[in-house]
Write a protein that holds these residues in place. Structure first.
Motif, short mmCIF file in Angstrom:
data_model
loop_
_atom_site.label_atom_id
_atom_site.label_comp_id
_atom_site.label_asym_id
_atom_site.label_seq_id
_atom_site.Cartn_x
_atom_site.Cartn_y
_atom_site.Cartn_z
N HIS A 19 -40.57 41.64 32.27
CA HIS A 19 -41.53 40.58 32.58
C HIS A 19 -42.96 41.14 32.62
N LEU A 20 -43.12 42.31 33.19
CA LEU A 20 -44.45 42.92 33.26
C LEU A 20 -44.98 43.23 31.87
N ILE A 21 -44.12 43.69 30.98
CA ILE A 21 -44.53 43.99 29.60
C ILE A 21 -44.86 42.71 28.84
N ALA A 22 -44.09 41.65 29.06
CA ALA A 22 -44.29 40.39 28.34
C ALA A 22 -45.61 39.73 28.69
N ARG A 23 -46.10 39.95 29.91
CA ARG A 23 -47.34 39.32 30.36
C ARG A 23 -48.48 40.30 30.06
N ARG A 43 -54.43 32.02 29.07
CA ARG A 43 -53.31 31.62 28.21
C ARG A 43 -51.97 31.85 28.91
N TYR A 44 -51.97 32.71 29.93
CA TYR A 44 -50.74 33.00 30.67
C TYR A 44 -50.58 32.10 31.88
N GLY A 45 -51.16 30.93 31.86
CA GLY A 45 -50.99 29.97 32.94
C GLY A 45 -49.66 29.24 32.78
N HIS A 46 -48.60 30.00 32.63
CA HIS A 46 -47.27 29.44 32.46
C HIS A 46 -46.25 30.42 33.03
N PHE A 47 -44.99 30.05 32.99
CA PHE A 47 -43.92 30.90 33.51
C PHE A 47 -43.42 31.85 32.42
N VAL A 48 -43.08 33.06 32.83
CA VAL A 48 -42.37 34.00 31.98
C VAL A 48 -40.99 34.14 32.60
N ASN A 49 -39.98 33.66 31.89
CA ASN A 49 -38.60 33.69 32.38
C ASN A 49 -37.75 34.58 31.50
N SER A 50 -36.55 34.84 31.95
CA SER A 50 -35.62 35.62 31.14
C SER A 50 -34.19 35.18 31.43
N PHE A 51 -33.32 35.53 30.50
CA PHE A 51 -31.90 35.31 30.74
C PHE A 51 -31.11 36.26 29.85
N VAL A 52 -29.86 36.43 30.21
CA VAL A 52 -28.94 37.26 29.44
C VAL A 52 -27.70 36.43 29.16
N GLU A 53 -27.38 36.27 27.91
CA GLU A 53 -26.13 35.62 27.54
C GLU A 53 -25.04 36.68 27.53
N GLY A 55 -22.65 39.36 26.63
CA GLY A 55 -22.55 40.20 25.44
C GLY A 55 -23.84 40.40 24.68
N LYS A 56 -24.95 39.86 25.20
CA LYS A 56 -26.24 40.01 24.51
C LYS A 56 -27.24 40.68 25.44
N GLU A 57 -28.39 41.00 24.88
CA GLU A 57 -29.45 41.67 25.63
C GLU A 57 -30.37 40.66 26.32
N LEU A 58 -31.17 41.16 27.21
CA LEU A 58 -32.15 40.36 27.94
C LEU A 58 -33.09 39.66 26.95
N ARG A 59 -33.36 38.40 27.18
CA ARG A 59 -34.31 37.64 26.35
C ARG A 59 -35.40 37.08 27.24
N ILE A 60 -36.66 37.35 26.87
CA ILE A 60 -37.81 36.83 27.58
C ILE A 60 -38.22 35.52 26.91
N ILE A 61 -38.45 34.48 27.71
CA ILE A 61 -38.93 33.21 27.20
C ILE A 61 -40.15 32.78 28.00
N HIS A 62 -41.00 32.02 27.38
CA HIS A 62 -42.19 31.49 28.03
C HIS A 62 -41.98 29.99 28.21
N ARG A 63 -42.29 29.49 29.41
CA ARG A 63 -42.10 28.06 29.71
C ARG A 63 -43.39 27.47 30.28
N THR A 64 -43.63 26.21 29.92
CA THR A 64 -44.78 25.51 30.49
C THR A 64 -44.52 25.29 31.98
N LEU A 65 -45.53 24.88 32.70
CA LEU A 65 -45.36 24.59 34.12
C LEU A 65 -44.40 23.42 34.32
N GLY A 66 -44.22 22.60 33.30
CA GLY A 66 -43.25 21.51 33.36
C GLY A 66 -41.83 21.93 33.05
N GLY A 67 -41.64 23.18 32.61
CA GLY A 67 -40.31 23.72 32.37
C GLY A 67 -39.86 23.75 30.92
#
Length: 87
Positions: A19-23, A43-53, A55-67
């Motif tokens: 998360h620190l690297i993504a921002r 431009r970073y006035g949004h959420f930086v989220n992540s998830f792991v499916e 068998g897969k690696e961590l994925r960083i996603i960016h989300r608006t304040l509305g989700g």
């Protein structure tokens, strides 16, 4: 501390660093200060989220304040994510 607690802490540390690297900005000086990106960036006035499916690696996603997920191609930097996977 038990072995499973250590594994959990390592997992949390990897996610935090991703998360620190993504921002690519300095946010909350003292907590996330980046010498390569010394200023805040609105431009970073949004959420930086992540998830792991399973068998897969961590994925960083960016989300608006509305989700809603945002297209944020330049910050899904595969080289930096690859470095984390090897850690």
């Amino acid at each position: 501390m038990l072995a499973h607690e250590v594994v959990d802490r390592v997992d949390v540390a990897k996610v935090l660093v991703a998360h620190l690297i993504a921002r690519k900005e300095t946010r909350w000086p003292g907590f996330q200060t980046r010498q390569d990106y010394p200023d805040s960036d609105e431009r970073y006035g949004h959420f930086v989220n992540s998830f792991v499916e399973p068998g897969k690696e961590l994925r960083i996603i960016h989300r608006t304040l509305g989700g809603d997920e945002m297209a944020w191609g330049e910050n899904l930097v595969e080289d930096e994510e690859t470095e984390l996977q090897g850690a």
